[in-house]
Scaffold this active site. Structure first.
Site, mmCIF file in Angstrom:
data_model
loop_
_atom_site.group_PDB
_atom_site.id
_atom_site.type_symbol
_atom_site.label_atom_id
_atom_site.label_comp_id
_atom_site.label_asym_id
_atom_site.label_seq_id
_atom_site.Cartn_x
_atom_site.Cartn_y
_atom_site.Cartn_z
ATOM 1 N N CYS A 115 0.817 -1.229 0.000
ATOM 2 C CA CYS A 115 0.000 0.000 0.000
ATOM 3 C C CYS A 115 0.847 1.275 0.000
ATOM 4 C CB CYS A 115 -0.961 -0.010 1.180
ATOM 5 S SG CYS A 115 -2.109 -1.393 1.079
ATOM 6 N N HIS A 263 -3.580 7.096 2.443
ATOM 7 C CA HIS A 263 -3.928 5.796 1.874
ATOM 8 C C HIS A 263 -5.352 5.425 2.298
ATOM 9 C CE1 HIS A 263 -4.083 1.769 0.653
ATOM 10 N NE2 HIS A 263 -3.958 1.252 1.856
ATOM 11 N N ASN A 293 -10.286 -0.043 -0.767
ATOM 12 C CA ASN A 293 -8.829 0.040 -0.616
ATOM 13 C C ASN A 293 -8.168 -0.502 -1.886
ATOM 14 O OD1 ASN A 293 -6.139 -0.438 0.027
ATOM 15 N ND2 ASN A 293 -6.568 -1.453 1.975
#
Ligand code: UT7
Length: 336
Positions: A115, A263, A293
């Protein structure tokens, strides 16, 4: 040769057309729209349809970024692509993106920092430009999670948070001494001792005699596993830390930042981080409610949307911060 600052001159993104709502997931596993929204802030995400490849999403995002920059692929010196869900185990995704863009013989690589992958890639691209080795670099984040999740109650903690998407930016050497735009500072960290807390165990080259067996598949060891609360706790500690470090490295005060991009793992994480640093709501931009996500793609997707929605204009200071598997975490400060 004096070192050159690298600036972002184009952004782009692409998500699949297929919208998957929380209610649709509730038809596959024991979950509810209420649970997902309350715990994560996610309302829906996008999933690819049969035949759609990661490189297709990355290709559309890259073309949009090139168009925004008024450039063609022939103007690019290097392609860097962050992903944790590569199109093929090897050579990855970037080579299929390369083929799709007809990129000639430009070097390309996949970069694996999960990520935090986009911020890691941005840092490398920035260094290549500052050193004078490259003039323009295409930096991409791309994920297809939908084909890798366990869409049953067993995998519901991870399955509900992930989505598919791609984002891209064009980084260019800023050759105008009077233009202050550019990457001001990037700070990155990793701690491998947490690697097994959020990972996919197999296929694994260390697994003997074969990378994956039928038994491993039956046990679901090829699906992502996460110790959610453990990851959450680390994310809300590390993100404010590294954000503050990056701002200090750039000699920028928190109050001077126009927009904070975090994020998109869980809206609760972002609200917690913003609360801890007393960042007002109107300087925070999230899109997790629509896309879930998208790991390495989350931050460049935010950049592309914020750019198109007029939330970013010349002179703005943007702070971008990520946390993910590895563990990896990082923060970048950019003057637009
Ligand atoms: O992107 C990389 C970094 N990733 C992250 O930062 C994610 C960090 N973690 C999280 O965002 C959260 O931990 C989750 C959203 C994944 C989970 O939320 P949580 O509040 O930590 O829930 P939990 O895992 O502690 O589970 C609480 C309960 C459990 O049931 P019991 O044991 O209390 O009966 C779970 O089985 O919720 C259950 N549960 C669900 N229920 C309905 C877990 N997933 C689901 C679900 N729907 N999808």
């Amino acid at each position: 040769m004096p070192s050159k600052r690298a600036k972002i001159v184009g952004t782009g993104m692409c998500v699949p057309e297929r919208v998957v709502t929380n209610d649709e997931l509730a038809g596959m596993m024991d979950t509810t729209d209420e649970w997902i929204q309350q715990r994560t802030g996610i309302k829906e995400r996008r999933w690819i349809t049969p035949g759609q490849m990661p490189a297709d999403l990355a290709g559309e995002a890259s073309l949009a970024a090139l168009e925004r920059a008024g450039l063609g692929i022939e103007d690019i010196d290097f392609i860097l692509l962050g992903t944790l869900s590569s199109q093929h185990e090897f050579p990855g995704t970037s080579f299929f993106l390369h083929e799709r863009l007809s990129a000639g013989e430009i070097p390309c690589i996949d970069l694996r920092a999960q990520c935090s992958g986009f911020l890691y890639a941005l840092n490398f691209a920035d260094s290549l430009i500052q050193s004078g080795k490259c003039r323009r670099i295409l930096v991409v984040g791309c994920e297809v999670h939908s084909t890798g999740i366990d869409p049953t109650t067993r995998g519901r903690d991870v399955a509900v948070i992930f989505g598919d998407g791609a984002g891209a930016v064009i980084l260019e050497a800023n050759e105008d001494d009077d233009d202050p735009a550019g990457i001001l500072h990037v700070r990155l960290h990793a701690q491998g001792k947490h690697a097994r807390r959020l990972w996919i165990e197999a296929p694994a080259s260390g697994e003997w005699p074969c990378r994956i067996s039928k038994e491993m598949i039956d046990e679901g060891r090829h699906f992502p596993k996460m110790e959610g609360k453990y990851v959450f706790k680390h994310a809300v500690t590390r993100m404010p830390e590294v954000l503050t470090e990056a701002l200090a490295g750039a000699s920028i005060k928190l109050d001077d930042v126009s927009l904070f991009l975090f994020h998109q793992a869980n809206l609760r994480i972002n609200e917690y981080v913003a609360g801890k640093l007393e960042i007002p709501d109107d300087r925070l931009f999230n899109n997790i409610e629509r896309y879930g996500n998208c790991s390495a793609a989350s931050i460049p997707m935010l950049l592309a949307e914020a750019d198109r929605e007029g939330l970013i204009t010349s002179g703005h200071i943007i702070s971008m911060t990520a946390f993910g598997s590895g563990f990896t975490w990082g923060s970048a400060v950019v003057r637009w």
